[in-house]
Design an enzyme around this catalytic site. Sequence first.
Site, short mmCIF file in Angstrom:
data_model
loop_
_atom_site.label_atom_id
_atom_site.label_comp_id
_atom_site.label_asym_id
_atom_site.label_seq_id
_atom_site.Cartn_x
_atom_site.Cartn_y
_atom_site.Cartn_z
N GLU A 68 -32.56 46.14 2.11
CA GLU A 68 -33.61 46.15 2.78
C GLU A 68 -34.53 45.51 1.98
OE1 GLU A 68 -35.57 49.41 5.03
OE2 GLU A 68 -34.17 50.49 5.59
N LYS A 120 -18.29 53.09 0.26
CA LYS A 120 -19.93 52.81 -0.08
C LYS A 120 -20.64 53.74 -0.38
CE LYS A 120 -23.32 52.37 2.60
NZ LYS A 120 -24.58 50.91 2.52
N ASN A 161 -24.05 54.32 -2.98
CA ASN A 161 -25.06 54.87 -3.23
C ASN A 161 -25.37 56.17 -3.45
OD1 ASN A 161 -25.87 52.95 -1.80
ND2 ASN A 161 -26.05 53.59 0.49
N PHE A 170 -32.31 50.06 -11.49
CA PHE A 170 -32.50 51.61 -11.06
C PHE A 170 -32.64 52.24 -11.93
CE2 PHE A 170 -31.80 51.91 -6.58
CZ PHE A 170 -31.97 50.91 -5.71
N GLY A 205 -40.04 57.42 -10.40
CA GLY A 205 -40.87 57.67 -9.74
C GLY A 205 -41.04 58.94 -8.98
N CYS A 254 -30.84 55.41 4.07
CA CYS A 254 -29.26 55.20 3.28
C CYS A 254 -29.06 56.11 1.92
CB CYS A 254 -29.26 54.13 2.74
SG CYS A 254 -29.56 52.68 3.34
N LYS A 270 -29.50 60.14 3.43
CA LYS A 270 -28.74 60.56 4.37
C LYS A 270 -26.83 60.34 3.89
CE LYS A 270 -27.66 56.92 7.42
NZ LYS A 270 -26.23 56.55 7.48
N LYS A 287 -40.47 52.04 0.06
CA LYS A 287 -40.01 51.03 -1.43
C LYS A 287 -40.74 49.83 -1.04
CE LYS A 287 -35.94 48.31 -0.35
NZ LYS A 287 -34.87 48.09 -0.50
#
Length: 450
Positions: free
Chosen positions: A145, A211, A215, A256, A260, A267, A270, A325
């Site tokens: 995003e 996928k 993630n 990454f 934080g 995403c 989930k 974010k």
Amino acid sequence: MTRVTVIGAGYVGAVSAAVLAYLGNDVTCVERNAERLAAWRGRTDPLCEPGLAELLRQVDVRFVPEPSDLANADLIVVAVGTPMGSDGRPDLEQLETAAAQIGARARHGAVVLVRSTVPVGTCDRLQRGPLRAQLVVSNPEFLREGHAVRDAFVPDRIVAGGPPEAQRVVADLYARVIDRRGLPPGLSRDERAKGPVPFCWMSAASAELAKYAANGFLATKLSFANEIANLAQAVGADASAVLGSMGLDPRIGAQFLRPGLGWGGSCFPKDTRALQAIADGMGYDFLVLKAAIDQNTRQLRGFASAIERALPQGESVGLLGLAFKAGTADTRESPAIALARLLLCAGFRVRAYDPAVRELPGDLGITLRRSAVDACDGVDAVVIATEWPEFARIDLRSLRRATRGDLLFDGRSVIAPSAAAAAGFRYAGPAGFVAGAIDTTTSSRIGTAA
Ligand code: UGA
């Protein structure tokens, strides 16, 4: 010219439609939400994705409410939502509806690209069931995003898998992305100079798992970075120096690793839960993933507990950032919103500001302020919960003049501790340990809050 129908005009569908049209295909995009449909038809972007409205104004995508011309499509892109269901597994209702419509109307041999994130085995199941006359291909997306248009034109890789007869069709669809000849002028020469984009063709099940694996790995990397930052705090080491040097190893990579208060969004939470459910369903105990998910919960609670230990109940907090974010107005599964809830439940008064968020969950019970200084006016502590560049550049002296208390909790590592101290703040990073002692147990108020 390939005739493409895209089902679903969320991030993935709208970006796919715009990019495929830009690459020279004849594209129809189906959106059943009337408000969103009207926005797309007016060439405004209801999702505020940078560059998307401009791109749509350059191409000729037809936005329609129903998939009525599926029979004419050579290729159908399924980009419907697969939100997390109550049991942690994705809710496939929208996907099943789309599959039934495609199966009933699409021509034999049409290629169906499933871009939605779906459990491993879904494409093969659809191939054996409602889509037995079509060629079902899993083609997961890796769009971030806020960078979705760029990521679609210059992906790191294209992953796809399904029946061998579909491989050529999919490779042709993406040919101008793969050889980088189809890039719009706004994308740099550097991108054009790179070699071809890897086209990774595999089985449908492998593409589906690829996928979740990506993630899941990124989320685990973040949880690991957060653990290192916590440990650095405990032993008196500098987390940014440690993580910065780690990132210089190309096997690790610099991205990454910014610690934080935890990862969020539509995403990672989930997909990590779904990957765990896939493993559980096979009787496989995915230890590392489970730990990453648990660590993420603990990270947020630990940060909230540190605020609670430092502030008397009833005092006020200026919360900077609500989006999950920077670069988006999306608050789905936002750690900032979860933090706001914990702080409210613990009895603090919370005022908030976010540069992009204009709407909050109705039950949250906080009002949005117009600026960072407005949100922090007279508060006892400032808490940064989203990594907006605006907060990294904030005039700390003016901020300190606005606040009553001198505590600054930087949940996103955007402020240099020395700069905060120079402006008169007592600073705590995402490890959140003002007193310097590691304590990740939750206190009673925070502990009962979530
Ligand atoms: C993520 C993936 O990055 C995309 O590749 C993937 O396509 C997408 O999910 C998806 O499955 O559709 P996104 O959800 O847009 O993209 O968000 P990210 O940019 O990955 O950030 C996720 C979370 O990690 C955010 O809460 C962010 O603040 C946090 N983060 C990220 C950190 O805490 N530290 C970092 O260094 C980076």
